[in-house]
Design a protein around this motif. Structure first.
Motif, short mmCIF file in Angstrom:
data_model
loop_
_atom_site.label_atom_id
_atom_site.label_comp_id
_atom_site.label_asym_id
_atom_site.label_seq_id
_atom_site.Cartn_x
_atom_site.Cartn_y
_atom_site.Cartn_z
N GLY A 29 -9.20 25.95 -12.47
CA GLY A 29 -7.92 25.91 -11.75
C GLY A 29 -7.51 24.52 -11.33
O GLY A 29 -6.31 24.25 -11.13
N THR A 30 -8.47 23.61 -11.22
CA THR A 30 -8.17 22.23 -10.86
C THR A 30 -7.26 21.57 -11.89
O THR A 30 -6.44 20.72 -11.56
CB THR A 30 -9.48 21.42 -10.74
OG1 THR A 30 -10.32 22.05 -9.78
CG2 THR A 30 -9.22 20.00 -10.29
N PHE A 31 -7.42 21.98 -13.14
CA PHE A 31 -6.71 21.32 -14.23
C PHE A 31 -5.61 22.17 -14.85
O PHE A 31 -5.03 21.79 -15.87
CB PHE A 31 -7.73 20.90 -15.30
CG PHE A 31 -8.86 20.08 -14.73
CD1 PHE A 31 -8.63 18.77 -14.34
CD2 PHE A 31 -10.11 20.64 -14.55
CE1 PHE A 31 -9.66 18.01 -13.80
CE2 PHE A 31 -11.14 19.88 -14.00
CZ PHE A 31 -10.91 18.57 -13.62
N VAL A 32 -5.31 23.32 -14.24
CA VAL A 32 -4.28 24.22 -14.77
C VAL A 32 -3.11 24.26 -13.78
O VAL A 32 -3.27 24.72 -12.65
CB VAL A 32 -4.83 25.64 -15.01
CG1 VAL A 32 -3.72 26.57 -15.46
CG2 VAL A 32 -5.96 25.61 -16.02
N GLU A 33 -1.97 23.78 -14.22
CA GLU A 33 -0.79 23.78 -13.36
C GLU A 33 -0.25 25.20 -13.21
O GLU A 33 -0.27 25.99 -14.15
CB GLU A 33 0.27 22.87 -13.97
CG GLU A 33 1.43 22.60 -13.05
CD GLU A 33 2.39 21.56 -13.60
OE1 GLU A 33 3.40 21.30 -12.93
OE2 GLU A 33 2.14 21.02 -14.69
N ALA A 34 0.23 25.51 -12.02
CA ALA A 34 0.79 26.84 -11.75
C ALA A 34 2.28 26.85 -12.10
O ALA A 34 3.01 25.93 -11.75
CB ALA A 34 0.58 27.21 -10.28
N PHE A 35 2.69 27.90 -12.78
CA PHE A 35 4.08 28.07 -13.19
C PHE A 35 4.59 29.43 -12.73
O PHE A 35 3.81 30.35 -12.51
CB PHE A 35 4.22 28.01 -14.72
CG PHE A 35 4.03 26.64 -15.29
CD1 PHE A 35 5.09 25.78 -15.43
CD2 PHE A 35 2.77 26.22 -15.69
CE1 PHE A 35 4.93 24.52 -15.96
CE2 PHE A 35 2.59 24.96 -16.23
CZ PHE A 35 3.67 24.11 -16.37
N ILE A 36 5.90 29.54 -12.66
CA ILE A 36 6.53 30.83 -12.43
C ILE A 36 7.49 31.06 -13.59
O ILE A 36 8.14 30.12 -14.06
CB ILE A 36 7.25 30.88 -11.06
CG1 ILE A 36 7.72 32.30 -10.74
CG2 ILE A 36 8.39 29.90 -11.01
CD1 ILE A 36 8.14 32.50 -9.31
N ALA A 37 7.54 32.28 -14.07
CA ALA A 37 8.39 32.62 -15.21
C ALA A 37 9.66 33.29 -14.72
O ALA A 37 9.65 34.07 -13.77
CB ALA A 37 7.65 33.54 -16.17
N SER A 38 10.75 32.98 -15.38
CA SER A 38 12.01 33.65 -15.07
C SER A 38 12.80 33.82 -16.36
O SER A 38 12.76 32.96 -17.24
CB SER A 38 12.82 32.86 -14.05
OG SER A 38 13.23 31.63 -14.60
N PRO A 39 13.51 34.93 -16.50
CA PRO A 39 14.32 35.13 -17.71
C PRO A 39 15.49 34.15 -17.74
O PRO A 39 15.98 33.73 -16.71
CB PRO A 39 14.80 36.57 -17.58
CG PRO A 39 14.64 36.92 -16.15
CD PRO A 39 13.59 36.04 -15.58
N ILE A 40 15.87 33.79 -18.93
CA ILE A 40 17.02 32.89 -19.11
C ILE A 40 18.29 33.74 -19.11
O ILE A 40 18.36 34.78 -19.75
CB ILE A 40 16.89 32.11 -20.43
CG1 ILE A 40 15.70 31.17 -20.35
CG2 ILE A 40 18.16 31.34 -20.73
CD1 ILE A 40 15.43 30.41 -21.62
N PHE A 68 -13.23 17.20 -9.68
CA PHE A 68 -12.11 17.06 -8.77
C PHE A 68 -10.90 16.54 -9.54
O PHE A 68 -11.03 16.01 -10.64
CB PHE A 68 -12.45 16.10 -7.62
CG PHE A 68 -13.59 16.56 -6.75
CD1 PHE A 68 -13.84 17.91 -6.53
CD2 PHE A 68 -14.42 15.65 -6.14
CE1 PHE A 68 -14.89 18.32 -5.72
CE2 PHE A 68 -15.46 16.05 -5.33
CZ PHE A 68 -15.70 17.39 -5.12
N ALA A 69 -9.74 16.66 -8.95
CA ALA A 69 -8.50 16.28 -9.64
C ALA A 69 -8.50 14.81 -10.08
O ALA A 69 -7.94 14.48 -11.10
CB ALA A 69 -7.30 16.55 -8.74
N GLN A 70 -9.15 13.95 -9.30
CA GLN A 70 -9.18 12.52 -9.64
C GLN A 70 -10.59 12.06 -9.95
O GLN A 70 -10.98 10.95 -9.62
CB GLN A 70 -8.57 11.71 -8.50
CG GLN A 70 -7.12 12.05 -8.28
CD GLN A 70 -6.58 11.50 -6.98
OE1 GLN A 70 -7.32 11.13 -6.09
NE2 GLN A 70 -5.27 11.47 -6.88
N GLY A 71 -11.37 12.91 -10.57
CA GLY A 71 -12.73 12.53 -10.96
C GLY A 71 -13.78 13.18 -10.10
O GLY A 71 -13.77 14.39 -9.90
N GLY A 72 -14.69 12.39 -9.58
CA GLY A 72 -15.77 12.90 -8.75
C GLY A 72 -16.65 11.76 -8.29
O GLY A 72 -16.28 10.59 -8.42
#
Length: 197
Positions: free
Chosen positions: A23-34, A86-90
């Motif tokens: 989840g650290t490297f997966v961006e969250a999106f929301i879907a909506s119909p066009i 971590f998001a910026q390494g470790g």
């Protein structure tokens, strides 16, 4: 099937660790119909956050307080040793990052979420409350870490930089994180009913 033993907790702690790293490297999106519809297209809109907090809260809702906290302790240990999770390494120098307090908040956040999720029936409103309380713990821990770091570095006085960092790390991502809380609630509700616990 026994959903409350050390093996069950260990399994969910391991799943939670893997989900948090992913989840650290997966961006969250929301879907909506066009609109107007064009070939049944769906538009994806970024929430401006990753799925990491959703993973932290989901493991609390599914595995309970011990599994949730254990998964996040494991995550911190991996990140502070040699794995760049971590998001910026470790690494041990990550203590100096302003966002590290929020990572520390994953432990009480997952514990609180897990405690509340198994204290009440697995209904959407209670799971949402559990996730929201977990998110509050994460932010409170992060803000306290920022405050203590500011007091330490400035000799006991806060600076305008503190409010800027709170805005950057707490207020700005909060709407996206609340959407992730809704998603974690819905997934936990479905899985808890599918697994009959």
């Amino acid at each position: 099937m026994n959903f409350s033993g050390p093996l069950f907790e260990f399994l969910w702690a391991f799943i939670g660790l893997i989900l948090t790293i992913g989840g650290t490297f997966v961006e969250a999106f929301i879907a909506s119909p066009i609109w107007p519809p064009q070939d049944y297209s769906i538009a994806l809109h970024s929430l401006g956050v990753t799925s990491q907090i959703g993973a932290v809260l989901l493991v609390g809702c599914m595995g309970g307080k011990k599994a949730g906290a254990l998964s996040q302790v494991g995550y911190l240990m991996l990140g502070l040793t040699w794995f760049p999770v971590f998001a910026q390494g470790g690494g041990a120098s990550y203590f100096k990052e302003p966002s590290f307090g929020y990572l520390l908040g994953f432990v009480p956040g997952a514990w609180t979420c897990g405690f509340l999720a198994f204290r009440f029936p697995p209904r959407p409103e209670w799971l949402a409350l559990s996730c929201t309380c977990g998110l509050i713990c994460i932010h409170v821990t992060g803000i306290l870490y920022l405050l203590l770091a500011q007091l330490w570095m400035s000799g006991g006085e806060t600076s305008p930089l503190f409010s800027e960092m709170v805005a950057q790390y707490s207020w700005t991502p909060l709407p996206g994180q609340l959407a992730v809380v809704c998603a974690a609630t819905a997934i936990a509700y479905a899985l808890r009913h599918l697994m009959f616990y």
